[in-house]
Design an enzyme around this catalytic site. Structure first.
Site, PDB file in Angstrom:
ATOM      1  N   ASN A   1      -1.743  62.435 -15.897  1.00  0.00           N
ATOM      2  CA  ASN A   1      -2.978  62.752 -16.606  1.00  0.00           C
ATOM      3  C   ASN A   1      -3.540  64.075 -16.090  1.00  0.00           C
ATOM      4  OD1 ASN A   1      -3.287  60.554 -18.412  1.00  0.00           O
ATOM      5  ND2 ASN A   1      -3.780  59.243 -16.673  1.00  0.00           N
TER       6      ASN A   1
ATOM      7  N   TYR B   1     -15.286  58.425 -22.882  1.00  0.00           N
ATOM      8  CA  TYR B   1     -14.857  59.373 -23.918  1.00  0.00           C
ATOM      9  C   TYR B   1     -15.877  59.474 -25.039  1.00  0.00           C
ATOM     10  CZ  TYR B   1     -10.401  58.260 -21.692  1.00  0.00           C
ATOM     11  OH  TYR B   1      -9.408  58.038 -20.785  1.00  0.00           O
TER      12      TYR B   1
ATOM     13  N   HIS C   1      -5.400  57.742 -25.028  1.00  0.00           N
ATOM     14  CA  HIS C   1      -6.583  57.018 -24.576  1.00  0.00           C
ATOM     15  C   HIS C   1      -7.655  56.887 -25.654  1.00  0.00           C
ATOM     16  CE1 HIS C   1      -5.663  57.832 -20.023  1.00  0.00           C
ATOM     17  NE2 HIS C   1      -4.793  57.044 -20.619  1.00  0.00           N
TER      18      HIS C   1
ATOM     19  N   CYS D   1       2.501  57.072 -22.009  1.00  0.00           N
ATOM     20  CA  CYS D   1       1.401  56.266 -21.482  1.00  0.00           C
ATOM     21  C   CYS D   1       1.654  54.817 -21.876  1.00  0.00           C
ATOM     22  CB  CYS D   1       0.068  56.773 -22.055  1.00  0.00           C
ATOM     23  SG  CYS D   1      -1.409  55.946 -21.429  1.00  0.00           S
ATOM     24  N   HIS D   2       0.985  53.865 -21.196  1.00  0.00           N
ATOM     25  CA  HIS D   2       1.200  52.455 -21.505  1.00  0.00           C
ATOM     26  C   HIS D   2      -0.024  51.796 -22.137  1.00  0.00           C
ATOM     27  CE1 HIS D   2       0.372  52.684 -16.990  1.00  0.00           C
ATOM     28  NE2 HIS D   2      -0.787  52.424 -17.567  1.00  0.00           N
TER      29      HIS D   2
END
Length: 488
Positions: free
Chosen positions: A149, A258, A201, A170-171
């Site tokens: 990241n 975010y 994300h 990414c998971h």
């Protein structure tokens, strides 16, 4: 098959071991070489011993090498995997501590927001160094798999400026799908079919089918609100689901930073988060977790080494994308996953230059994205706000333009909801000065920033945040693990 995989930042011990054992679950990959590299010779020695123990226990011909010479590790590699955290926990602590002085309370701070943007400034020059080595000494057409990241910024820089074949991994999508399958009563996550698309994300489950039956918003809301655990841990995500009509991949705490709505005031933070685990919104939660994990590994290393003696069980192969991508590329066994790539028309209502995360298929011809996806308007609007910040942040990191960096931070949704322009300008000066050792592109700007700080009249406060917890000692961690084991 015989080829070489280089892992940069291999001192991320637990994750490196997971990638290693996942890849060795592919029968054709037993005779490959893993070249580990890290700036920490101490960490390299520990992970090399663990991986060699795995090889020995499973009687494999796999070769493991380790070196602090990154270029040597990359030389001749077909795949290069990055797990780096530039600046380590020292710089990361400033990503959380300094914004708190200006009222910005982050749970993770590694994607956007003030911490994530500065993290990107540290990472991007190093990412470009990786790309230079890949172009010059790796196998021709080598592929760069970025796990580090801030995912979108790192991948953006590697593709646009590093000129290397790059995919970001990414998971979050897998974990979100597991949650949805659970609340809907599925016996296995495999019963759930979905389309999940957006940016890293901030990816959205825009289509859900359980055993072929389409799942709508109302059913999903009811299922989450009825769940005895998620109804408490995911309050913010459920609220976003109600308002947007779709579920987000990202955790309650991560998603909250975010958006400009949920972490703007201390009373709002405590209203929407859950303190049962760091990931649900705790102030600096991931920093605390990372610090405890590092301390635990250092202290309990003999246990990790002993655990490496167990046989590899292919049935326990994780859902991390890397091993499945490599298997598809090398064996032509098709894999469907979610990948971070340049948009180029994949998502119709996001900018073409953005790094998006969306479904794709992998075979021997490469990664093939499913194009023509249109996000719900609210999801697109939220993603575009972050994309604009990411774009400015990447350009600032490349150019070393501190004024552009300040504008990027100013346009961050949460920062803009909390701080004034004067506060942002001072905060960025303070962060650049504190992290100067990892920001070579801003070396020319540091003296002036330091001078401005000496004359500034912008008030700050020493604030731990709305929901901060102290780092637990090894003894406290042992007691907690013992209690969990006893509880079953």
């Amino acid at each position: 098959m015989s080829f070489k995989i280089a892992i940069i930042g291999a001192g991320s011990v637990g994750f490196t071991k997971k990638l290693f054992t996942d890849i060795l679950c592919v029968p054709e990959f037993r005779d490959i070489e893993f070249a580990l590299t890290d700036v920490s010779e101490h960490n390299l020695g520990m992970i090399k011993a663990i991986l060699e123990r795995v090889v020995e226990a499973n009687n494999l011909p796999t070769r493991v090498t380790a070196t602090t010479d990154r270029r040597k590790a990359i030389e001749g590699a077909r795949y290069i995997i990055s797990c780096v955290r530039v600046g380590g926990l020292e710089a990361y602590a400033d990503d959380i501590r300094i914004p708190l002085k200006y009222g910005i309370d982050q749970c993770v701070g590694d994607t956007i927001c003030a911490g994530g943007i500065l993290y990107g400034q540290r990472n991007i020059p190093v990412i470009l160094d990786f790309c230079k080595d890949i172009r010059e000494v790796a196998e021709t057409n080598a592929k760069f798999l970025n796990y580090a990241n801030p995912m979108a910024m790192n991948t953006w820089a590697a593709i646009e400026y590093g000129k290397v074949d790059t995919v970001g991994l990414c998971h979050g999508v897998q974990h979100g799908a597991e949650q949805i399958a659970e609340v809907l009563g599925a016996k296995s996550p495999k019963e759930l079919d979905y389309v999940c698309s957006g940016i890293n994300h901030q990816t959205w489950f825009i289509e859900l089918r359980l055993n072929g039956r389409k799942i709508g918003k109302d059913e999903l809301v009811a299922a989450f609100e009825a769940h005895p655990v998620y109804s408490k841990q995911e309050k913010l995500r459920i609220d976003v689901l109600k308002r947007f009509g779709v579920y987000s991949t990202e955790s309650n705490g991560h998603l909250s930073e975010y958006l400009p709505w949920y972490r703007k005031r201390p009373d709002e933070i405590t209203r929407w988060i859950d303190m049962s685990d760091w990931i649900h919104g705790e102030t600096g939660g991931y920093l605390r977790y990372s610090t405890e994990t590092r301390n635990w590994f250092e202290t309990e290393y003999p246990q990790f080494l002993e655990a490496a003696s167990k046989p590899i069980d292919p049935a326990k192969r994780s859902n991390e994308h890397a091993s499945h991508i490599l298997e598809a590329l090398e064996t032509n066994r098709v894999y469907r996953g979610h990948f971070n790539v340049k948009n180029n028309g994949v998502i119709t209502n996001l900018p073409q230059d953005a790094i998006i995360e969306s479904p794709g298929f992998v075979d021997r011809f490469g990664i093939n994205m499913a194009a023509g996806i249109t996000l719900p308007e609210a999801c697109a609007a939220t993603c575009i706000s972050s994309i604009n910040v990411q774009r400015m942040s990447v350009h600032a990191a490349i150019s070393g333009d501190i004024d552009l960096l300040k504008l990027a931070v100013l346009h961050d949704p949460l920062v803009g909801a909390v701080s004034t322009p004067e506060e942002v300008w001072q905060m960025v000066d303070e962060m650049v000065v504190a992290q100067a050792a990892w920001l070579p592109q801003y070396a020319h700007a540091v003296p002036a920033a330091r001078e401005r700080l000496s004359k500034s009249k912008v008030k700050t406060r020493e604030w731990a945040g709305a929901a901060r917890r102290s780092v637990r000692s090894i003894e406290e961690l042992r007691a907690e693990k013992a209690a969990l084991k006893q509880a079953g």
